[in-house]
Design a protein around this motif. Sequence first.
Motif, PDB file in Angstrom:
ATOM      1  N   PRO A 332       3.752 -31.202 -36.660  1.00  0.00           N
ATOM      2  CA  PRO A 332       3.941 -32.529 -37.253  1.00  0.00           C
ATOM      3  C   PRO A 332       3.161 -33.581 -36.475  1.00  0.00           C
ATOM      4  CG  PRO A 332       5.838 -31.960 -35.940  1.00  0.00           C
ATOM      5  CD  PRO A 332       4.968 -30.737 -35.954  1.00  0.00           C
ATOM      6  N   PRO A 333       2.982 -34.766 -37.033  1.00  0.00           N
ATOM      7  CA  PRO A 333       2.254 -35.831 -36.332  1.00  0.00           C
ATOM      8  C   PRO A 333       2.831 -36.158 -34.960  1.00  0.00           C
ATOM      9  CG  PRO A 333       2.544 -36.402 -38.642  1.00  0.00           C
ATOM     10  CD  PRO A 333       3.339 -35.152 -38.412  1.00  0.00           C
ATOM     11  N   SER A 334       4.129 -35.970 -34.786  1.00  0.00           N
ATOM     12  CA  SER A 334       4.755 -36.286 -33.499  1.00  0.00           C
ATOM     13  C   SER A 334       4.283 -35.379 -32.375  1.00  0.00           C
ATOM     14  CB  SER A 334       6.277 -36.184 -33.623  1.00  0.00           C
ATOM     15  OG  SER A 334       6.665 -34.878 -34.019  1.00  0.00           O
ATOM     16  N   CYS A 335       3.597 -34.286 -32.708  1.00  0.00           N
ATOM     17  CA  CYS A 335       3.088 -33.356 -31.705  1.00  0.00           C
ATOM     18  C   CYS A 335       1.642 -33.667 -31.290  1.00  0.00           C
ATOM     19  CB  CYS A 335       3.150 -31.923 -32.232  1.00  0.00           C
ATOM     20  SG  CYS A 335       4.822 -31.268 -32.459  1.00  0.00           S
ATOM     21  N   ALA A 336       1.042 -34.668 -31.884  1.00  0.00           N
ATOM     22  CA  ALA A 336      -0.366 -34.978 -31.583  1.00  0.00           C
ATOM     23  C   ALA A 336      -0.553 -35.286 -30.114  1.00  0.00           C
ATOM     24  CB  ALA A 336      -0.825 -36.155 -32.438  1.00  0.00           C
ATOM     25  N   LEU A 337      -1.679 -34.842 -29.569  1.00  0.00           N
ATOM     26  CA  LEU A 337      -1.991 -35.077 -28.171  1.00  0.00           C
ATOM     27  C   LEU A 337      -2.939 -36.271 -27.993  1.00  0.00           C
ATOM     28  CD1 LEU A 337      -2.313 -31.461 -26.763  1.00  0.00           C
ATOM     29  CD2 LEU A 337      -0.317 -32.978 -26.809  1.00  0.00           C
ATOM     30  N   VAL A 338      -3.316 -36.903 -29.074  1.00  0.00           N
ATOM     31  CA  VAL A 338      -4.115 -38.138 -29.012  1.00  0.00           C
ATOM     32  C   VAL A 338      -3.438 -39.159 -29.903  1.00  0.00           C
ATOM     33  CG1 VAL A 338      -6.329 -39.233 -29.523  1.00  0.00           C
ATOM     34  CG2 VAL A 338      -6.280 -36.928 -28.555  1.00  0.00           C
ATOM     35  N   LYS A 339      -3.218 -40.345 -29.368  1.00  0.00           N
ATOM     36  CA  LYS A 339      -2.565 -41.417 -30.126  1.00  0.00           C
ATOM     37  C   LYS A 339      -3.583 -42.116 -30.981  1.00  0.00           C
ATOM     38  CE  LYS A 339       0.764 -45.178 -29.560  1.00  0.00           C
ATOM     39  NZ  LYS A 339       1.600 -45.924 -28.579  1.00  0.00           N
ATOM     40  N   SER A 340      -3.325 -42.140 -32.264  1.00  0.00           N
ATOM     41  CA  SER A 340      -4.267 -42.781 -33.174  1.00  0.00           C
ATOM     42  C   SER A 340      -4.242 -44.299 -33.006  1.00  0.00           C
ATOM     43  CB  SER A 340      -3.935 -42.419 -34.619  1.00  0.00           C
ATOM     44  OG  SER A 340      -2.628 -42.837 -34.951  1.00  0.00           O
ATOM     45  N   ALA A 341      -5.402 -44.903 -33.134  1.00  0.00           N
ATOM     46  CA  ALA A 341      -5.495 -46.343 -33.025  1.00  0.00           C
ATOM     47  C   ALA A 341      -4.907 -47.003 -34.261  1.00  0.00           C
ATOM     48  CB  ALA A 341      -6.950 -46.766 -32.843  1.00  0.00           C
ATOM     49  N   LYS A 342      -4.171 -48.090 -34.074  1.00  0.00           N
ATOM     50  CA  LYS A 342      -3.568 -48.790 -35.196  1.00  0.00           C
ATOM     51  C   LYS A 342      -4.536 -49.850 -35.726  1.00  0.00           C
ATOM     52  CE  LYS A 342       1.220 -48.175 -33.701  1.00  0.00           C
ATOM     53  NZ  LYS A 342       2.502 -48.846 -33.327  1.00  0.00           N
TER      54      LYS A 342
END
Length: 342
Positions: A332-342
């Motif tokens: 799921p998105p909560s497992c991403a290792l890079v935080k997407s820019a808002k």
Amino acid sequence: MLALATQAGSVLAAPQLCYRGVNLSGAEYGERDGAVNVNYTYPSEETVRYFAGKGMNIIRLPFRWERLQPTLGQPLNGDELQRLKDAVDLIQKHGMAVILDPHNYADYDKTQIGQAPVTDLAFGDFWARLAVEFSNRKGVAFGLMNEPHDIKAPDWLEAANTAIRSIRTVGAHNLILVPGTNWTGAHSWSTDVLGGGANGTVMLGVKDPIDFYAFEFHQYLDADSSGTHPVCDGTENAKRGLSDVTDWLRKNGKRGFLGEFGVAANDTCLDGLKQFIGVMNADSDVWLGWSYWAAGDWWPPEEPLNVQPRNGRDKPQMKVLIEGLGKKTPLPPSCALVKSAK
């Protein structure tokens, strides 16, 4: 969080841990001027393929700071950096994420971080240079340092915050794994071992401009929690430690990752390993996952904790680990290792 019951009375399992994998040891071996594939080595494709085939989805990749940056404050060694990049490419080719792990125990050439010339700024410089090379690369997390020890928690916190600030200054939004001092042991997280305060108090002072980090813990099941004995007479203490830091994470709205744990291949230890994984599986609301210690092409076959296969046969510990992997599902998105820019 063990389970959620629906109104109809059926039971939904707790959310699955994001990451479950292994440390592939080898690139941290030897002295700084050692020759590759003579004194140290990076994982082979055969080894990477084996663990990917078992369903693991993350590799913690130890390497040596001095070899990657032979002179403090100066550029990274191009040849060694390329070897590190090639290893990351290989791991990701087989569908697994990577934790970059400078395996230095908060030392550089046996001088502790915070003592000249290994200043906090030198540590930050190293991470700025490394972060640039892997900035915002999907599936790559930054483990700040393996097992800081003999450094008081406030001093380590200052060094960690310097490195975090450097990583974010170069624009890298990768997940950062932050250890504590005193070998970052779960069992001692709330104990002031060295003076200056316990990890559980001091490390709440971590400052990340984008608030995208998790705490890294290590925990073994022998009596002194060192992982150096082929017995698991400390299983209950280890479970309490894991439970305590789970409560600490939940209370403080933080996430954790178990970067090292391991057992010998006897019945008592294998049972303890099964219990240990069960604790994390039950609390996946705060645990991102785990990486077992250890495996690797050069990892000694007689080493009790070793899960490197020999002659095509799984080690007994590996069978327990596989049982603990659960069903492989898309992350799921909560497992991403890079935080997407808002």
